[in-house]
Design an enzyme around this catalytic site. Structure first.
Site, PDB file in Angstrom:
ATOM      1  N   THR A 123       0.827  -1.216   0.000  1.00 20.28           N
ATOM      2  CA  THR A 123       0.000   0.000   0.000  1.00 20.28           C
ATOM      3  C   THR A 123       0.851   1.252   0.000  1.00 20.28           C
ATOM      4  O   THR A 123       0.462   2.282  -0.552  1.00 20.28           O
ATOM      5  CB  THR A 123      -0.928  -0.021   1.236  1.00 20.28           C
ATOM      6  OG1 THR A 123      -1.844  -1.092   1.062  1.00 20.28           O
ATOM      7  CG2 THR A 123      -1.693   1.270   1.411  1.00 20.28           C
TER       8      THR A 123
ATOM      9  N   SER B 133       1.274  -7.506  -0.921  1.00 14.67           N
ATOM     10  CA  SER B 133       1.963  -8.526  -0.117  1.00 14.67           C
ATOM     11  C   SER B 133       1.079  -9.720   0.239  1.00 14.67           C
ATOM     12  O   SER B 133       1.591 -10.729   0.732  1.00 14.67           O
ATOM     13  CB  SER B 133       2.589  -7.924   1.139  1.00 14.67           C
ATOM     14  OG  SER B 133       1.644  -7.750   2.164  1.00 14.67           O
TER      15      SER B 133
ATOM     16  N   THR C 250       1.529  -4.270   4.266  1.00 13.73           N
ATOM     17  CA  THR C 250       1.316  -4.580   5.689  1.00 13.73           C
ATOM     18  C   THR C 250       0.811  -6.004   5.914  1.00 13.73           C
ATOM     19  O   THR C 250       0.985  -6.568   6.981  1.00 13.73           O
ATOM     20  CB  THR C 250       0.275  -3.611   6.311  1.00 13.73           C
ATOM     21  OG1 THR C 250      -0.970  -3.766   5.618  1.00 13.73           O
ATOM     22  CG2 THR C 250       0.730  -2.175   6.252  1.00 13.73           C
ATOM     23  N   ASP C 251       0.159  -6.580   4.878  1.00 15.12           N
ATOM     24  CA  ASP C 251      -0.586  -7.824   5.122  1.00 15.12           C
ATOM     25  C   ASP C 251       0.282  -9.010   5.524  1.00 15.12           C
ATOM     26  O   ASP C 251      -0.147  -9.846   6.326  1.00 15.12           O
ATOM     27  CB  ASP C 251      -1.441  -8.174   3.895  1.00 15.12           C
ATOM     28  CG  ASP C 251      -2.681  -7.289   3.802  1.00 15.12           C
ATOM     29  OD1 ASP C 251      -3.032  -6.660   4.827  1.00 15.12           O
ATOM     30  OD2 ASP C 251      -3.290  -7.219   2.731  1.00 15.12           O
TER      31      ASP C 251
HETATM   32  C1  SIN Z   1      -0.287  -5.220   0.965  1.00 11.54           C
HETATM   33  O1  SIN Z   1      -0.096  -5.863   1.981  1.00 11.54           O
HETATM   34  O2  SIN Z   1       0.508  -5.201   0.014  1.00 11.54           O
HETATM   35  C2  SIN Z   1      -1.532  -4.434   0.806  1.00 11.54           C
HETATM   36  C3  SIN Z   1      -2.037  -3.937   2.091  1.00 11.54           C
HETATM   37  C4  SIN Z   1      -1.115  -2.974   2.773  1.00 11.54           C
HETATM   38  O3  SIN Z   1       0.040  -2.779   2.435  1.00 11.54           O
HETATM   39  O4  SIN Z   1      -1.634  -2.342   3.742  1.00 11.54           O
END
Ligand code: SIN
Length: 314
Positions: free
Chosen positions: A14, A62, A95-96
């Protein structure tokens, strides 16, 4: 004496996301903006970092993280960590699965220099994106005197790879280290620690990195969940399909629905490595003498899966 270069490796997420409509915080596409462009947008970053070396290792959401990206990332980190000119590494990540990549890197790198993962909960097109501040804070940690280990930096907090966990699907302050709290805080470019920097693996990291570089495919390890009404049929199917390891996300203190447990014991008897982790977001399984299935020694199910995969590789 460590060098002066900070290496920034981009993997997407993100933090590199864009939405068609400025301010849309959920209908965006992750992994769109190159890491060099992200860095350009952060005033003061170049001054704080000194010499920057930038590489785009991947450009993904991710949730789609896979072994190929992990292998590439680990090998690029190993290469840069060996360079005496390099002071530390920053990795931009979604973050995932950030906590999984952090634990994986912790297990395979000789991180006597800091390897700092950072991310964002809002895309780069948000009204108030959190990525730029997180990037600046991550660089502050990478240049902090004495910093070591694989770390995660977000929302002004520093977390260690072992405990960091994404706790919330939307709010900006999404990460925590349940039980132990953050390792420290970043305040106006200064790091304030609550405990010591994590210790790096050295000899073991060398073996691990050789294995991940040379073995293909990596052992297959899956996660199953114990829940009300659980059966053993998924486990039986996975064993028939050639699974080599299973992590069971258990209820409470490592307990398992009796139908699922019977299937897991059959799997173990057939040579599949089985490990118990708790579904609870805090605490860890406290083992009892005579437990038929070993526990994950405090690792969450997703991190226990990585540990088991690497153990099977060894
Ligand atoms: C991801 O994990 O690539 C998408 C979600 C995020 O980064 O918050």
């Amino acid at each position: 004496m460590s060098g002066q270069k900070i290496v920034v490796l981009g993997t997407g997420g993100t933090i590199a996301g864009t939405s068609a409509q400025a301010g849309d915080n959920i209908g965006y596409t992750a992994g769109q903006v190159g890491v060099a462009q992200l860095l350009d947008a952060v005033p003061g970053l170049q001054t704080m970092a000194g010499e920057l070396l930038i590489e785009q290792v991947a450009q993904i959401d991710s949730k789609d993280m896979d072994i190929e990206v992990w292998r590439a990332l680990a090998l690029r980190c190993t290469h840069h960590l060996k360079d005496p000119e390099v002071r530390g590494i920053v990795i931009t990540h979604g973050t995932d699965t950030l906590e999984e990549t952090a634990w994986f890197l912790h297990e395979v790198l000789d991180a006597r220099k800091p390897v700092v993962l950072t991310c964002a909960m809002r895309p780069s097109t948000a009204l108030i994106p959190d990525g730029p501040q997180n990037l600046l804070d991550a660089v502050a940690v990478a240049v902090a005197p004495g910093a070591t280990g694989v770390l995660a930096v977000a929302a002004g907090e520093v977390h260690g790879a072992r405990h960091v966990q994404k706790m919330h699907p939307y709010r900006v302050h999404a990460f925590a280290s349940a039980d132990v709290g953050p390792l420290g805080f970043v305040e106006e470019g200064q790091v304030r620690l609550t405990r010591n920097w994590p210790l790096a693996l050295d000899g073991e990291a060398l073996i691990a990195i050789e294995n991940i570089a040379n073995v293909d495919p990596w052992p297959r390890v899956e996660i199953v969940v114990s829940h009300a009404g659980a059966t053993g049929s998924m486990v039986d199917a996975l064993v028939r399909d050639g699974v080599q390891g299973l992590v069971v996300a258990c209820t409470g203190n490592g307990t398992i629905h009796h139908h699922l447990e019977a299937a897991l014991l059959r799997a173990q008897a057939a040579g599949v490595a089985v490990v118990r982790a708790t579904r609870c977001p805090e605490g860890q399984v406290l083992p009892k003498p005579g437990d038929p299935l070993p526990d994950s020694q405090g690792l969450s199910p997703v991190k226990a899966r990585i540990a088991l995969m690497l153990n099977l590789l060894r």
